[in-house]
Design an enzyme around this catalytic site. Sequence first.
Site, short mmCIF file in Angstrom:
data_model
loop_
_atom_site.label_atom_id
_atom_site.label_comp_id
_atom_site.label_asym_id
_atom_site.label_seq_id
_atom_site.Cartn_x
_atom_site.Cartn_y
_atom_site.Cartn_z
N TRP A 322 0.90 -1.22 0.00
CA TRP A 322 -0.08 -0.12 0.03
C TRP A 322 0.86 1.19 0.02
CZ3 TRP A 322 -0.28 4.07 3.17
CH2 TRP A 322 -1.53 5.04 3.19
N HIS A 323 1.82 1.22 0.86
CA HIS A 323 2.85 2.29 0.73
C HIS A 323 3.54 2.58 -0.40
CE1 HIS A 323 2.30 2.15 5.32
NE2 HIS A 323 2.74 3.47 5.22
N GLY A 324 3.76 1.67 -1.22
CA GLY A 324 4.64 1.93 -2.62
C GLY A 324 4.66 0.73 -3.33
#
Length: 481
Positions: A322-324
């Site tokens: 989700w972060h990257g």
Amino acid sequence: MLFNSFVYLVFFTAVVLLFYILPHKSRWVMLLLASAAFYMAWVPELILLLLAVAFVNWACAELISRSGGRRLRKIWLIADLALSFGALFVFKYLGFIGRSLAAFFGFFGQNFPAGHVSLILPMGISFYTFHSVGYAIDMYRGSYPRERNFLKFALFVTFFPQLVAGPIGRADKLLPSLLERKDFRPENISAGVKQMLLGYFKKVLVADRLALAVNTVYKAPQYHLGLQSVIATVFFAVQIYCDFSGYTDIAIGCARCMGVDLMKNFNQPYLSGSVREFWRRWHISLSAWFRDYLYIPMGGSRVSKPRRAFNVMVTFLVSGLWHGADWTFVIWGGLHGLFQNAETWLEERVRPWRTRVIRALRYPLTFAAVCFAWIFFRADTLSDAFRMIGGLFDGAGRWGDRQFVYAALTGMGVSLLDLLIDAGLVLLVFGMELIGRDKSVYENMERRGALARGAFYFAAAALICCFGVFEHGGMFIYFQF
């Protein structure tokens, strides 16, 4: 439109003035239009995607609420998740999948042209998708009454202070707060401005100053020694904390000026005694989202020990992704899952883990583990991350040599004076956190007398003006997610 820009301050001032000038019934419409204008300041066309995601979730939530049978309700929920996460996949992960496949085929000497797929990443798409999807899931669970007016729901999704980087609010709390009557109260303006000032202190003074040295080392890790890598990694830990919690303080302060309460998103995470505790204190709204909508539905901790460990790993691997859209973020999330499972194993089986000495050591050990994982989060590529880790102890035998240390410190892209100021700011941040454990700086200052509060906020403003980074300051780190 960045929070740390003059244009935003003019925009925000105009919005607050209009908010209190307009009659109550018109305020939410003005906020919706202002939020749309705020988002369109980047790429105007992408507002259509934002509204489409919001509409899909609102419409599916309506259909879920009106459907009598559980099977039909589940069908509408699955359709909502497929459409919402499908859009997120296309814009955020399609290129990542293509690059990964291209690398895989390239390893065997084959071409994979789809690896060149590249799309514009809409600002804050992960945040507004989670905002919207959380509402639809809550409608499926029957957690609270639905919002029948799409435009009012759109305001919940697009409310500009929390639009592009959270906190990830829940409709049952944020929607009523946005729509209820708000009288002008000077104490709201005062509280909001002070919270914003602390946010600018963290972002402009601390985070953006530390970024200069951090970027120098991480852009070329092969040319820097272990001492420089260690300093840069610790600096980055403080940088990302001050950058993101600074954004949150500004967002909370902006909303507070209009009488709207956004949830607390940070609670002194680097004072944690375990990685599990760290995630109860860091990015609280995201941790709660994954707990409520992923970890618990998979069974949470009320399952066998192997399944519990699996649930933790899946949750953190998804969190990393989700972060990257890169393997560096997947490994970062996986490390946090491994750390938590290791902590659980130690607490259950190793008796010395419970002794006072070990409990005291847990704080620096937790910070060290979090900093180690940050290397993958910050590194541009996997090879850079492993290069950083492999060189952490290069020259360690000479760390007591003054000339060696001096040469290392002056080779980090900033002057020695700036580096000493940076180190002082890092110590200041930890000092302020330690003074009032479990309470934010703002909460601690509000307990002081008027003279102490005035002196503190004046000093904060003076330090920002004297030492803040304005020329090279830039986007908040979490805007890319």
